[in-house]
Every structure is written in structure tokens, then in C-alpha cells.
Design a protein around this motif. Structure first.
Motif, PDB file in Angstrom:
ATOM      1  N   ALA A 105       0.836  -1.203   0.000  1.00  0.00           N
ATOM      2  CA  ALA A 105       0.000   0.000   0.000  1.00  0.00           C
ATOM      3  C   ALA A 105       0.866   1.247   0.000  1.00  0.00           C
ATOM      4  N   PHE A 106       0.340   2.291  -0.638  1.00  0.00           N
ATOM      5  CA  PHE A 106       1.039   3.573  -0.702  1.00  0.00           C
ATOM      6  C   PHE A 106       0.432   4.594   0.251  1.00  0.00           C
ATOM      7  N   LYS A 107      -0.902   4.585   0.363  1.00  0.00           N
ATOM      8  CA  LYS A 107      -1.599   5.499   1.261  1.00  0.00           C
ATOM      9  C   LYS A 107      -2.802   4.786   1.873  1.00  0.00           C
ATOM     10  N   THR A 108      -3.265   5.294   3.024  1.00  0.00           N
ATOM     11  CA  THR A 108      -4.481   4.812   3.677  1.00  0.00           C
ATOM     12  C   THR A 108      -5.442   5.983   3.827  1.00  0.00           C
ATOM     13  N   CYS A 109      -6.670   5.808   3.354  1.00  0.00           N
ATOM     14  CA  CYS A 109      -7.708   6.835   3.489  1.00  0.00           C
ATOM     15  C   CYS A 109      -8.418   6.629   4.824  1.00  0.00           C
ATOM     16  N   LEU A 110      -8.357   7.635   5.672  1.00  0.00           N
ATOM     17  CA  LEU A 110      -8.986   7.520   6.987  1.00  0.00           C
ATOM     18  C   LEU A 110     -10.502   7.566   6.913  1.00  0.00           C
ATOM     19  N   LYS A 111     -11.037   8.189   5.875  1.00  0.00           N
ATOM     20  CA  LYS A 111     -12.490   8.267   5.754  1.00  0.00           C
ATOM     21  C   LYS A 111     -13.052   6.993   5.138  1.00  0.00           C
ATOM     22  N   CYS A 112     -12.412   6.484   4.084  1.00  0.00           N
ATOM     23  CA  CYS A 112     -12.857   5.229   3.476  1.00  0.00           C
ATOM     24  C   CYS A 112     -12.351   4.019   4.241  1.00  0.00           C
ATOM     25  N   GLU A 113     -11.319   4.233   5.074  1.00  0.00           N
ATOM     26  CA  GLU A 113     -10.712   3.153   5.849  1.00  0.00           C
ATOM     27  C   GLU A 113     -10.205   2.047   4.932  1.00  0.00           C
ATOM     28  N   VAL A 114      -9.515   2.470   3.868  1.00  0.00           N
ATOM     29  CA  VAL A 114      -8.989   1.548   2.862  1.00  0.00           C
ATOM     30  C   VAL A 114      -7.544   1.934   2.582  1.00  0.00           C
ATOM     31  N   SER A 115      -6.684   0.910   2.472  1.00  0.00           N
ATOM     32  CA  SER A 115      -5.289   1.107   2.078  1.00  0.00           C
ATOM     33  C   SER A 115      -5.162   0.836   0.587  1.00  0.00           C
ATOM     34  N   MET A 116      -4.453   1.708  -0.126  1.00  0.00           N
ATOM     35  CA  MET A 116      -4.376   1.627  -1.584  1.00  0.00           C
ATOM     36  C   MET A 116      -2.941   1.741  -2.053  1.00  0.00           C
ATOM     37  N   CYS A 117      -2.681   1.091  -3.166  1.00  0.00           N
ATOM     38  CA  CYS A 117      -1.368   1.198  -3.803  1.00  0.00           C
ATOM     39  C   CYS A 117      -1.325   2.485  -4.635  1.00  0.00           C
ATOM     40  N   LYS A 118      -0.216   2.696  -5.333  1.00  0.00           N
ATOM     41  CA  LYS A 118      -0.060   3.931  -6.109  1.00  0.00           C
ATOM     42  C   LYS A 118      -1.070   4.017  -7.255  1.00  0.00           C
ATOM     43  N   ASP A 119      -1.450   2.870  -7.822  1.00  0.00           N
ATOM     44  CA  ASP A 119      -2.401   2.896  -8.938  1.00  0.00           C
ATOM     45  C   ASP A 119      -3.816   3.212  -8.459  1.00  0.00           C
ATOM     46  N   HIS A 120      -4.246   2.599  -7.363  1.00  0.00           N
ATOM     47  CA  HIS A 120      -5.621   2.780  -6.897  1.00  0.00           C
ATOM     48  C   HIS A 120      -5.815   4.083  -6.127  1.00  0.00           C
ATOM     49  N   VAL A 121      -4.733   4.705  -5.674  1.00  0.00           N
ATOM     50  CA  VAL A 121      -4.885   5.964  -4.941  1.00  0.00           C
ATOM     51  C   VAL A 121      -5.059   7.149  -5.883  1.00  0.00           C
ATOM     52  N   THR A 122      -4.952   6.910  -7.191  1.00  0.00           N
ATOM     53  CA  THR A 122      -5.039   8.006  -8.165  1.00  0.00           C
ATOM     54  C   THR A 122      -6.410   8.685  -8.097  1.00  0.00           C
ATOM     55  N   ASN A 123      -7.459   7.892  -7.965  1.00  0.00           N
ATOM     56  CA  ASN A 123      -8.804   8.494  -7.899  1.00  0.00           C
ATOM     57  C   ASN A 123      -8.938   9.426  -6.705  1.00  0.00           C
ATOM     58  N   HIS A 124      -8.373   9.048  -5.582  1.00  0.00           N
ATOM     59  CA  HIS A 124      -8.439   9.907  -4.392  1.00  0.00           C
ATOM     60  C   HIS A 124      -7.660  11.205  -4.608  1.00  0.00           C
ATOM     61  N   LEU A 125      -6.653  11.174  -5.423  1.00  0.00           N
ATOM     62  CA  LEU A 125      -5.825  12.364  -5.644  1.00  0.00           C
ATOM     63  C   LEU A 125      -6.383  13.273  -6.729  1.00  0.00           C
ATOM     64  N   GLU A 126      -7.168  12.718  -7.668  1.00  0.00           N
ATOM     65  CA  GLU A 126      -7.586  13.500  -8.819  1.00  0.00           C
ATOM     66  C   GLU A 126      -9.067  13.829  -8.841  1.00  0.00           C
ATOM     67  N   LEU A 127      -9.926  12.904  -8.414  1.00  0.00           N
ATOM     68  CA  LEU A 127     -11.368  13.130  -8.530  1.00  0.00           C
ATOM     69  C   LEU A 127     -11.876  14.082  -7.453  1.00  0.00           C
ATOM     70  N   PRO A 128     -12.738  15.047  -7.821  1.00  0.00           N
ATOM     71  CA  PRO A 128     -13.284  15.983  -6.813  1.00  0.00           C
ATOM     72  C   PRO A 128     -14.158  15.297  -5.767  1.00  0.00           C
ATOM     73  N   ALA A 129     -14.712  14.122  -6.089  1.00  0.00           N
ATOM     74  CA  ALA A 129     -15.587  13.442  -5.143  1.00  0.00           C
ATOM     75  C   ALA A 129     -14.853  13.027  -3.873  1.00  0.00           C
ATOM     76  N   PHE A 130     -13.530  12.853  -3.983  1.00  0.00           N
ATOM     77  CA  PHE A 130     -12.744  12.431  -2.824  1.00  0.00           C
ATOM     78  C   PHE A 130     -12.052  13.603  -2.136  1.00  0.00           C
ATOM     79  N   THR A 131     -12.490  14.816  -2.448  1.00  0.00           N
ATOM     80  CA  THR A 131     -11.933  15.977  -1.759  1.00  0.00           C
ATOM     81  C   THR A 131     -12.318  15.941  -0.280  1.00  0.00           C
ATOM     82  N   GLY A 132     -11.363  16.131   0.567  1.00  0.00           N
ATOM     83  CA  GLY A 132     -11.628  16.066   2.012  1.00  0.00           C
ATOM     84  C   GLY A 132     -11.381  14.708   2.607  1.00  0.00           C
ATOM     85  N   HIS A 133     -10.964  13.725   1.788  1.00  0.00           N
ATOM     86  CA  HIS A 133     -10.600  12.411   2.316  1.00  0.00           C
ATOM     87  C   HIS A 133      -9.135  12.450   2.746  1.00  0.00           C
ATOM     88  N   PRO A 134      -8.864  12.394   4.043  1.00  0.00           N
ATOM     89  CA  PRO A 134      -7.464  12.493   4.497  1.00  0.00           C
ATOM     90  C   PRO A 134      -6.676  11.230   4.158  1.00  0.00           C
TER      91      PRO A 134
END
Length: 276
Positions: A105-134
Motif C-alpha cells: 500500500a502507498f496510502k491509507t484513506c482515513l475516511k474510506c478506511e482503505v489502504s491503496m497502492c499507487k495505482d488505486h490511490v489516483t482516484n483519491h488524488l484526482e477526482l473531486p468526489a474524494f476531496t476532504g478524504h485524508p
């Protein structure tokens, strides 16, 4: 450098007898410390000989004056918690979105409570829907970070007063409780000042009434020397006048207290414990 400081701190917090982090430390007269259980074992095995400090070898009498080291106990407990947390963070965390490939895993989202690798964390970094997800570094204990009181919340803050981690809801509850306590203190102080003023005014009224009664007593003595018919009418008038004075002040005091009580009940907010 940081690892050296950690090892040095752990060495200072290590009991010289059991070679473990202090548990309920006790300070000897020489200034050194050891665990309570270790001290009890030494006292049991040194019944025929004086107790010696394991660090400086200082001897003590049959009665050893020891004291609990509260500061050292708190430091030791905090160090154990930090050490346990570092050990958990050091474990490998894999991506929850690709369990078959075991990708780190590259990052863990505290709001979704999911750990993601560099490929799957892209949506959290780019999509506006995930704004505010630490997003934080990968956490292996995300399930253990659940708040015991609010199951859907994650522990985020450390409370110095309760010496434990709390979630957003706990922090909001404690803030509301603190604000409620402050408001209650202010209202209590205002109520005390108001009552002091009311009692002072009441004492002034009593003093005036005492003076009026004294004057009425003089008039009464004067009326007693009048003929019987006039005397009875004068006494009746005086008694009625005193009775109206007493009724007026009693009613005024009752109305003011009733209004003050209703105002206090409207302004004082309910605490979270009362709401639950």
C-alpha cells in the motif's frame, strides 16, 4: 540519530532487575528505581541480609523508605504506547483493492478506511468526489483505530486530560461539554451577583420597614391616649397598613425569583450526558 535517541531512552526506562520497561516503578533512597514486583522479590530473598541497590550497590536497613515515581510511571506508559504503535506501523500493509497480487500500500484513506497502492490511490488524488478524504501513510491497525464509543469513527486526536485517543465526535462532545460548563459558570456568577443585589435591596427594605414600624409604634402609643372609639379605628388602620406592606414585598420577591429561574432554564444548554 533518532534510533540512537530511542535506544538511549529505552535504556533509561529499563528496570535494572527484570531488564524490561518500568512497570509501576518505585524510587529507592539512593535515587534509583525499579519495578514494584522486582522490589518485592528482592525484599523476600534478602530477609537475612540488607537490601542493596542493583545499580549503585548502596545498602539499606531493614525498613526501606520507597516512594512511587509518578513521573517515571507516566513516561514509561507513554513510551510503551509509542513503541507498540511504531511496531504496528512497521508491519507491511498491502493494498485492499488488489488482494491477489499482494501489492504494498502507498496510502491509507482515513475516511474510506482503505489502504491503496499507487495505482488505486489516483482516484483519491484526482477526482473531486474524494476531496476532504485524508490520506496518511499506510496503517496496519486501521480496524483497531475505531472509536469504542462511536463505531463508525476513527481515532484521530490525543486527549491530554483523559490520556487517550478520541474521534471527531468525542472531540465535539468534549468541546460542547466545556462550552456548557463555561456558560454554566458565567450564569452561576451572574445569578450570584443578582441574588446579592436582591438581598441587599431586601435588607434595605427591611431596614426601612423597621424604621416605619418604630414610627408606627410611637403613633400607636399616641393613639392609645385617644378615646376608645378613635383608638380602635387607628389600630385597625395601622395593622392593615403593615399587612399590605408585607404582602407587597413578598409578592415582588416571588415574581423576581420566578422570572430569574425561567431565564436561567432557557439560557442554560443541556449537556451531552443529559441529552443521552
Amino acid at each position: 540519530m533518532e534510533e540512537h535517541d530511542q535506544s538511549r531512552l529505552e535504556e533509561l526506562l529499563t528496570c535494572p532487575v527484570c531488564q524490561d520497561i518500568f512497570r509501576d516503578p518505585r524510587q529507592l533512597p539512593c535515587g534509583h528505581s525499579m519495578c514494584q514486583s522486582c522490589l518485592n522479590n528482592l525484599l523476600e530473598h534478602s530477609s537475612n541480609s540488607p537490601l542493596r541497590c542493583p545499580d549503585c550497590r548502596a545498602q539499606f536497613g531493614e525498613v526501606v523508605d520507597v516512594q512511587r515515581s509518578y513521573a517515571l510511571a507516566h513516561i514509561s506508559e507513554d513510551y510503551k504506547l509509542c513503541k507498540s504503535r511504531r511496531e504496528k506501523l512497521a508491519k507491511k500493509v498491502y493494498c485492499d483493492c488488489c488482494p491477489e497480487s499482494k501489492t504494498l500500500a502507498f496510502k491509507t484513506c482515513l475516511k474510506c478506511e482503505v489502504s491503496m497502492c499507487k495505482d488505486h490511490v489516483t482516484n483519491h488524488l484526482e477526482l473531486p468526489a474524494f476531496t476532504g478524504h485524508p490520506l496518511v501513510d499506510p496503517l496496519s491497525d486501521i480496524v483497531e483505530r475505531k472509536c469504542p464509543q462511536h463505531k463508525d469513527e476513527v481515532l484521530r486526536y490525543y486527549c491530554n486530560s483523559s490520556r487517550r485517543y478520541i474521534c471527531n465526535v468525542c472531540a465535539l462532545d468534549s468541546k460542547q461539554l466545556r462550552i456548557g460548563s463555561e456558560i454554566s459558570s458565567v450564569l452561576q456568577r451572574q445569578l450570584t451577583d443578582h441574588l446579592s443585589q436582591e438581598f441587599k435591596a431586601l435588607f434595605d427594605h427591611v431596614a426601612e420597614s423597621t424604621g416605619a414600624i418604630s414610627r408606627l409604634q410611637e403613633d400607636f402609643q399616641h393613639y392609645r391616649r385617644r378615646p376608645p372609639d378613635l383608638r380602635v379605628n387607628g389600630v385597625t388602620f395601622i395593622l392593615l397598613f403593615l399587612w399590605f406592606i408585607v404582602l407587597y414585598y413578598a409578592y415582588s420577591y416571588f415574581v423576581e425569583n420566578q422570572m430569574l429561574t425561567e431565564t436561567l432554564e432557557k439560557q442554560c444548554p443541556k449537556t451531552p450526558s443529559e441529552t443521552l
